[in-house]
Design an enzyme around this catalytic site. Structure first.
Site, PDB file in Angstrom:
ATOM      1  N   TYR A 148       1.044  -1.103  -0.180  1.00  0.00           N
ATOM      2  CA  TYR A 148      -0.026  -0.138  -0.025  1.00  0.00           C
ATOM      3  C   TYR A 148       0.963   1.348  -0.070  1.00  0.00           C
ATOM      4  O   TYR A 148       2.084   1.314  -0.147  1.00  0.00           O
ATOM      5  CB  TYR A 148      -0.871  -0.181   1.070  1.00  0.00           C
ATOM      6  CG  TYR A 148      -1.789  -1.218   0.988  1.00  0.00           C
ATOM      7  CD1 TYR A 148      -2.885  -1.242  -0.030  1.00  0.00           C
ATOM      8  CD2 TYR A 148      -1.783  -2.380   1.863  1.00  0.00           C
ATOM      9  CE1 TYR A 148      -3.599  -2.429  -0.253  1.00  0.00           C
ATOM     10  CE2 TYR A 148      -2.621  -3.461   1.755  1.00  0.00           C
ATOM     11  CZ  TYR A 148      -3.685  -3.503   0.808  1.00  0.00           C
ATOM     12  OH  TYR A 148      -4.346  -4.578   0.618  1.00  0.00           O
ATOM     13  N   GLY A 175      -3.509 -14.114  13.074  1.00  0.00           N
ATOM     14  CA  GLY A 175      -4.463 -13.408  12.284  1.00  0.00           C
ATOM     15  C   GLY A 175      -5.799 -14.369  12.032  1.00  0.00           C
ATOM     16  O   GLY A 175      -6.838 -14.457  12.635  1.00  0.00           O
TER      17      GLY A 175
HETATM   18  C1  FNR Z   1      -5.319  -9.780   6.533  1.00  0.00           C
HETATM   19  N1  FNR Z   1      -3.873  -9.168   6.765  1.00  0.00           N
HETATM   20  C2  FNR Z   1      -3.848  -7.775   7.043  1.00  0.00           C
HETATM   21  N2  FNR Z   1      -2.737  -7.165   7.213  1.00  0.00           N
HETATM   22  C3  FNR Z   1      -2.830  -5.880   7.586  1.00  0.00           C
HETATM   23  O1  FNR Z   1      -1.669  -5.198   7.645  1.00  0.00           O
HETATM   24  N3  FNR Z   1      -3.983  -5.088   7.507  1.00  0.00           N
HETATM   25  C4  FNR Z   1      -5.086  -5.733   6.882  1.00  0.00           C
HETATM   26  O2  FNR Z   1      -6.323  -4.893   7.115  1.00  0.00           O
HETATM   27  C5  FNR Z   1      -4.929  -7.104   6.816  1.00  0.00           C
HETATM   28  N4  FNR Z   1      -6.289  -7.720   6.418  1.00  0.00           N
HETATM   29  C6  FNR Z   1      -6.307  -8.847   6.357  1.00  0.00           C
HETATM   30  C7  FNR Z   1      -7.443  -9.721   6.123  1.00  0.00           C
HETATM   31  C8  FNR Z   1      -7.646 -11.267   6.125  1.00  0.00           C
HETATM   32  C9  FNR Z   1      -8.881 -11.700   5.793  1.00  0.00           C
HETATM   33  C10 FNR Z   1      -6.603 -11.836   6.043  1.00  0.00           C
HETATM   34  C11 FNR Z   1      -6.393 -13.382   6.279  1.00  0.00           C
HETATM   35  C12 FNR Z   1      -5.135 -10.988   6.223  1.00  0.00           C
HETATM   36  C13 FNR Z   1      -2.686  -9.933   7.048  1.00  0.00           C
HETATM   37  C14 FNR Z   1      -2.484 -10.325   8.636  1.00  0.00           C
HETATM   38  O3  FNR Z   1      -2.346  -9.264   9.511  1.00  0.00           O
HETATM   39  C15 FNR Z   1      -1.493 -11.539   8.904  1.00  0.00           C
HETATM   40  O4  FNR Z   1      -0.390 -10.936   8.575  1.00  0.00           O
HETATM   41  C16 FNR Z   1      -1.829 -12.625   8.093  1.00  0.00           C
HETATM   42  O5  FNR Z   1      -3.275 -13.141   8.097  1.00  0.00           O
HETATM   43  C17 FNR Z   1      -0.843 -13.816   8.523  1.00  0.00           C
HETATM   44  O6  FNR Z   1      -1.014 -14.080   9.961  1.00  0.00           O
HETATM   45  P1  FNR Z   1      -1.839 -15.621  10.232  1.00  0.00           P
HETATM   46  O7  FNR Z   1      -3.329 -15.576   9.496  1.00  0.00           O
HETATM   47  O8  FNR Z   1      -1.161 -16.748   9.312  1.00  0.00           O
HETATM   48  O9  FNR Z   1      -1.913 -15.722  11.794  1.00  0.00           O
END
Ligand code: FNR
Length: 346
Positions: free
Chosen positions: A178, A315
């Protein structure tokens, strides 16, 4: 889970009840004015036993929007809506940061009725808005010096708005391709002025945002998320390494609440970072670091014990398990995440 379940002091202002952070998770369920709803109040309050909740990415102004129904922090109604969320989280003993977002070239004029989107350079990101295939990404307008000055001011104002809404601090979204990340990667930044070409120049806008927010709300309440490895909305370029080497040296001189890696899977490796993005950050930044990306409580606890990072963000498992922390405490298995769970806020 010796490490994960012990309190952690970020600084003299903020101590977290445990080291499990709820990662920022965009859910696209704000109302048509981008105001948080009552369902969002309840969703976040259910997760208040996390050490820190980081809100879903929240836009600092209208032209930062790249997805439908993502909340904002720039109108009175949005600030008041978030206040209901933070009050509910605080009432249950939790703490919450707002993640401040501008999507830059990943924005789409459709959402704000504009003529163009702003980015470092006039380079479009490929593809279209997810699940809205007719909205093909446009060639952005390269931000002028006046645009950049206004953006820095609008980030600081959004941080002030976050404090007014009762948040405990803000996490600047500098990750995932972004706006801020676009300045830091050669694939999106081909400027020839003082915001491009060299590490110092490419880090200038991100650091200006960090510093303007620190000046407004204090470094104790300011955090940053970064993606040194290009993996989303961005192409890789080996020259990005020296940009991040410089940025991290600069960040270490500021007393941020924490630095947070932005990634989906921390087993991913990057040639130009000599391995994983978390190992790269750890070797260049000695202050509080948040790891994330495919961890369970057990593997995250082991990583903290091994010194790979200090705090763990969770997440997708937090989407599937509102009671994630209680389950970890009780040693109970967690419900597995699936994409269908994104349809509702449980
Ligand atoms: C995200 N991620 C994310 N990252 C971020 O910086 N801002 C956001 O708004 C979002 N939104 C988002 C929505 C959805 C549905 C997912 C699956 C992921 C990334 C998130 O913060 C995280 O880095 C990843 O999901 C990896 O962690 P987990 O899920 O493996 O624990």
């Amino acid at each position: 889970m010796d490490k994960l379940l012990t309190p952690y002091s970020l600084n003299p202002t903020l101590t977290l009840q445990n080291r499990i952070l709820m990662a920022p998770l965009t859910r696209c369920m704000a109302d048509p004015d981008l105001v948080p709803t009552q369902a969002m109040v309840e969703y976040y309050a259910r997760r208040a036993d996390a050490g820190l909740i980081i809100s879903e990415a929240t836009i600092i102004r209208a032209d930062g929007q790249g997805y439908p129904n993502t909340p904002g922090l720039f109108t009175r109604a949005q600030i008041d809506g978030w206040r209901k969320v933070t009050e509910a989280v605080h009432a249950k003993g939790g703490k919450m940061f707002a993640q401040l977002w501008h999507t830059g070239r990943v924005a789409h004029p459709h959402f704000f009725g504009g003529e163009y989107v702003l980015a470092p350079s006039a380079l479009a990101v490929e593809g279209s808005v997810p699940r809205m295939r007719e909205l093909v990404y446009t060639v952005p307008k390269a931000a002028s010096h006046a645009d950049i000055k206004q953006l820095v001011e609008d980030y600081a104002q959004a941080a002030a708005n976050a404090m007014e809404a009762g948040f405990d601090g803000v996490e600047i979204h500098g990750a995932n391709g972004y706006l801020i990340d676009q300045f830091l990667h050669h694939a999106a930044n081909i400027r020839t002025d003082e915001y491009g070409q060299t590490p110092e120049n490419m880090a200038r806008f991100p650091l200006a945002v960090v510093d303007s927010i620190i000046a407004r709300i204090g470094s104790d309440r300011t955090a940053l998320r970064v993606s040194p490895g290009a993996y989303f909305n961005m192409g890789a370029d080996a020259r990005d390494r020296e940009v991040f080497d410089y940025l991290l040296t600069q960040l270490e001189q500021r007393d941020l609440a924490y630095l947070h890696l932005g990634i989906f899977d921390d087993s991913m490796t990057f040639d130009y970072l000599d391995g994983t993005a978390s190992a790269y950050l750890r070797s260049h930044y000695r202050k509080t670091l948040v790891g994330v990306g495919g961890y369970s409580a057990e593997t995250g606890d082991n990583a903290i014990t091994a010194g790979k990072f200090d705090l763990l963000a969770i997440g997708r498992p937090f989407i599937a398990n509102p009671d994630y922390v209680a389950r970890v405490k009780a040693g109970q298995p967690v419900v597995e995440y699936s994409d269908e769970m994104l349809a509702s806020l449980i």
